[in-house]
Design an enzyme around this catalytic site. Structure first.
Site, PDB file in Angstrom:
ATOM      1  N   LYS A  22      11.822   0.606  10.510  1.00 47.66           N
ATOM      2  CA  LYS A  22      11.255   1.962  10.487  1.00 47.66           C
ATOM      3  C   LYS A  22       9.837   1.970  11.056  1.00 47.66           C
ATOM      4  CE  LYS A  22       9.032   3.856   6.883  1.00 47.66           C
ATOM      5  NZ  LYS A  22       7.810   4.559   7.329  1.00 47.66           N
ATOM      6  N   ASN A  23       9.019   1.006  10.615  1.00 50.93           N
ATOM      7  CA  ASN A  23       7.616   1.034  11.036  1.00 50.93           C
ATOM      8  C   ASN A  23       7.432   0.620  12.495  1.00 50.93           C
ATOM      9  OD1 ASN A  23       6.944   1.921   8.537  1.00 50.93           O
ATOM     10  ND2 ASN A  23       5.803   0.092   7.909  1.00 50.93           N
ATOM     11  N   CYS A 120      -1.762  12.288   0.479  1.00 50.17           N
ATOM     12  CA  CYS A 120      -0.608  11.409   0.434  1.00 50.17           C
ATOM     13  C   CYS A 120      -0.618  10.733  -0.925  1.00 50.17           C
ATOM     14  CB  CYS A 120      -0.754  10.377   1.541  1.00 50.17           C
ATOM     15  SG  CYS A 120       0.327   8.992   1.387  1.00 50.17           S
ATOM     16  N   ARG A 125      -5.959   7.939   2.642  1.00 53.11           N
ATOM     17  CA  ARG A 125      -5.533   7.604   4.003  1.00 53.11           C
ATOM     18  C   ARG A 125      -6.211   8.442   5.085  1.00 53.11           C
ATOM     19  NH1 ARG A 125       0.917   6.639   3.842  1.00 53.11           N
ATOM     20  NH2 ARG A 125       0.610   4.951   5.284  1.00 53.11           N
TER      21      ARG A 125
HETATM   22  C1  UD1 Z   1       1.236   1.576   8.089  1.00 49.48           C
HETATM   23  C2  UD1 Z   1       2.673   1.597   7.633  1.00 49.48           C
HETATM   24  C3  UD1 Z   1       2.769   1.526   6.114  1.00 49.48           C
HETATM   25  C4  UD1 Z   1       1.989   0.309   5.596  1.00 49.48           C
HETATM   26  C5  UD1 Z   1       0.567   0.296   6.156  1.00 49.48           C
HETATM   27  C6  UD1 Z   1      -0.190  -0.973   5.806  1.00 49.48           C
HETATM   28  C7  UD1 Z   1       3.923   2.844   9.293  1.00 49.48           C
HETATM   29  C8  UD1 Z   1       4.656   4.085   9.632  1.00 49.48           C
HETATM   30  N1  UD1 Z   1       3.309   2.811   8.100  1.00 49.48           N
HETATM   31  O1  UD1 Z   1       0.598   2.733   7.563  1.00 49.48           O
HETATM   32  O2  UD1 Z   1       4.150   1.399   5.756  1.00 49.48           O
HETATM   33  O3  UD1 Z   1       1.927   0.371   4.193  1.00 49.48           O
HETATM   34  O4  UD1 Z   1       0.598   0.389   7.593  1.00 49.48           O
HETATM   35  O5  UD1 Z   1       0.507  -2.098   6.230  1.00 49.48           O
HETATM   36  O6  UD1 Z   1       3.882   1.917  10.052  1.00 49.48           O
HETATM   37  N2  UD1 Z   1      -7.628   3.762   6.830  1.00 49.48           N
HETATM   38  C9  UD1 Z   1      -8.850   4.392   6.894  1.00 49.48           C
HETATM   39  N3  UD1 Z   1      -9.169   5.085   8.037  1.00 49.48           N
HETATM   40  C10 UD1 Z   1      -8.315   5.182   9.091  1.00 49.48           C
HETATM   41  C11 UD1 Z   1      -7.069   4.512   9.020  1.00 49.48           C
HETATM   42  C12 UD1 Z   1      -6.758   3.809   7.873  1.00 49.48           C
HETATM   43  O7  UD1 Z   1      -9.656   4.341   5.960  1.00 49.48           O
HETATM   44  O8  UD1 Z   1      -8.657   5.842  10.080  1.00 49.48           O
HETATM   45  C13 UD1 Z   1      -7.285   2.969   5.619  1.00 49.48           C
HETATM   46  C14 UD1 Z   1      -6.080   3.502   4.857  1.00 49.48           C
HETATM   47  O9  UD1 Z   1      -6.447   4.556   3.996  1.00 49.48           O
HETATM   48  C15 UD1 Z   1      -5.634   2.260   4.125  1.00 49.48           C
HETATM   49  C16 UD1 Z   1      -5.942   1.135   5.117  1.00 49.48           C
HETATM   50  O10 UD1 Z   1      -6.875   1.688   6.043  1.00 49.48           O
HETATM   51  O11 UD1 Z   1      -6.401   2.089   2.960  1.00 49.48           O
HETATM   52  C17 UD1 Z   1      -4.743   0.616   5.890  1.00 49.48           C
HETATM   53  O12 UD1 Z   1      -4.010   1.703   6.388  1.00 49.48           O
HETATM   54  P1  UD1 Z   1      -3.169   1.621   7.738  1.00 49.48           P
HETATM   55  O13 UD1 Z   1      -2.963   0.189   8.112  1.00 49.48           O
HETATM   56  O14 UD1 Z   1      -3.805   2.497   8.751  1.00 49.48           O
HETATM   57  O15 UD1 Z   1      -1.799   2.253   7.274  1.00 49.48           O
HETATM   58  P2  UD1 Z   1      -0.823   3.174   8.114  1.00 49.48           P
HETATM   59  O16 UD1 Z   1      -0.919   2.825   9.550  1.00 49.48           O
HETATM   60  O17 UD1 Z   1      -1.016   4.584   7.714  1.00 49.48           O
END
Ligand code: UD1
Length: 424
Positions: A22-23, A120, A125
């Site tokens: 999925k990811n 969320c 996030r």
């Molecule tokens: C993706 C995955 C999710 C997984 C996560 C971490 C998909 C569709 N989803 O989510 O299943 O749990 O990676 O492996 O692939 N953050 C910020 N600012 C930003 C971006 C992120 O503060 O601009 C923080 C988030 O709140 C979180 C951390 O960074 O605490 C990691 O998030 P991120 O790796 O970006 O997760 P997703 O890409 O949303």
């Protein structure tokens, strides 16, 4: 709303096919926006999330068609022309990954209006890292009425982007945008997750020049045009991990089909520590649980190659009945413990201390009506239900449908007594 019912106490035996990731498929579908030629994705899972993203992409001008057999589907996505650069709130709020269209829209069309994803269940996030990176690439970004209004009149340019911490989504968006930017982009603290490698390899087939995939420094030399490609999506390591944990929790002996031991990554030594045996076979992996209680151990989530945050909840589901105490630390998302209260309703002994859950194993879980709160939390309840005495009813299963393909069918083929109660 549908419910899933599970009568616990049956060890899983047989074969569990592992679907496409999925990811990986979500950012791969988004990458189709970068070219006017068709992107053909093979081995795609049929999930609520892929159907939803297809809807978002169609709004932007994509033709999206499914092809192939029921068990080996594919998707053909072609965006001959971007007919709209606006991704509305109604669509983006349902699935955070819809926000990722921002990068390719900006890179190919020079503008985008994308709704902020909003709240969320598993944490705030934010998207600040995506926006900082795109600004460094020359994008003009403003916030208006809950939307990011982005433009890059003279195109995006390559930049040095030092992410303050690892974000999978920011890495996807910036890597995709940089593929069509003018000049070289270097992303440090980039995500090394297998799904980023998957997308990077597909972009390479489309003509992108990318180095450093699978490391924390990715370099992208922008090109003026990307072509179509055919790419097979990797199997879902999170589904494989969750199934391995389900087999372990049920005291079963079953095979994960179509994968090898690499797919388990850092879960593998953890499984071995708690008493699960793993046997690599031709094109499958045998997971052998045990009759006795498993041994508790502690984990802390971390970016790849660390323990995946998406496996934290299912791991806790297993630890509920292990012998001893397990400390489970969540370092990626600040509120990813929604499953704790539900597991406690099933008789688990769990207390929360900041970012750490302390799980003291109990001899037996009891069935209870519980509620799925997010995608990965839901599978923890399925795992607990498989191990519990009695019939567990899980509500709000649309969370499960977002990310696990044919879950009841796959588990019931391994002997689980699991069925869906359709809402009339
Ligand atoms: C993706 C995955 C999710 C997984 C996560 C971490 C998909 C569709 N989803 O989510 O299943 O749990 O990676 O492996 O692939 N953050 C910020 N600012 C930003 C971006 C992120 O503060 O601009 C923080 C988030 O709140 C979180 C951390 O960074 O605490 C990691 O998030 P991120 O790796 O970006 O997760 P997703 O890409 O949303």
């Amino acid at each position: 709303m549908d419910n899933i019912l599970i009568e616990g106490g049956v060890p899983l035996k047989g074969a569990l096919p592992i679907s496409g990731s999925k990811n990986a498929v979500l950012p791969l579908m988004v990458a189709a926006l970068l070219s006017d030629e068709a992107l053909i994705l093979q081995g795609t899972p049929r999930l609520a999330d892929t159907l939803h993203l297809a809807h978002v992409l169609r709004e932007l001008g994509a033709e999206v068609e499914a092809f192939g057999e029921a068990r080996d589907e594919g998707l053909r996505v072609q965006v001959r022309e971007i007919t709209s650069t606006r991704a509305p709130y109604e669509l983006v709020k349902k699935m955070r990954a819809s926000f990722w269209v921002l990068g390719p829209l900006l890179a190919r069309a020079g503008q985008a209006q994308v709704s902020l994803p909003g709240g969320c269940a598993i944490g705030t996030r934010p998207v600040d890292l995506y926006l900082q990176g795109l600004r460094l690439m020359g994008a003009q970004l403003d916030m208006e009425n809950g939307y990011v209004i982005a433009s890059a009149k003279n195109g995006l340019r390559g930049a040095q982007i030092d992410l303050p911490f690892i974000s999978v989504g920011a890495t996807h968006v910036l890597m995709q945008a940089a593929s069509l930017a003018d000049g070289e982009t270097c992303i440090t603290n980039a995500a090394a997750e297998p799904e980023v490698i998957d997308v990077g390899q597909c972009l390479q087939l489309m003509g992108a020049q990318i180095e450093g995939l699978g490391t924390n420094t990715i370099r992208i030399k922008g090109v003026s045009r990307l072509r179509g490609a055919t790419y097979r999506v990797a199997r879902d390591r999170i589904e494989a991990g969750a199934f391995a944990l389900a087999i372990a929790a049920s005291g079963g002996d079953a095979q994960l089909m179509g994968v090898n031991a690499d797919i388990l990554g850092s879960l593998r030594p953890v499984l071995e520590t708690i008493g699960v045996a793993i046997e690599a076979q031709e094109n499958s992996l045998r997971i052998i649980g045990q009759q006795d209680r498993l041994t508790a151990t502690s984990i802390s989530t971390a970016p790849y190659p660390g323990f995946a945050t998406d496996l934290q909840a299912p791991f806790m589901g297993v630890m509920c009945c292990a012998q001893g105490e397990s400390q489970i630390r969540e370092t990626i998302f600040e509120n990813r413990f929604m499953h704790v209260q539900e597991l406690v309703r099933m008789g688990a002994n769990i207390t929360l201390h900041g970012d750490t859950a302390r799980v003291r194993g109990v001899a037996q879980l009891q069935a209870a009506p519980v509620m799925a709160t997010d995608l990965r939390a839901s599978i923890a309840l399925v795992i607990a239900g498989l191990a519990a005495q009695g019939t567990t009813r899980i509500g709000r299963v649309y969370h499960l449908d977002r990310g696990y393909e044919r879950l009841e069918e796959k588990l019931s083929q391994c002997g689980a007594r699991i069925w869906r109660e359709r809402d009339s």
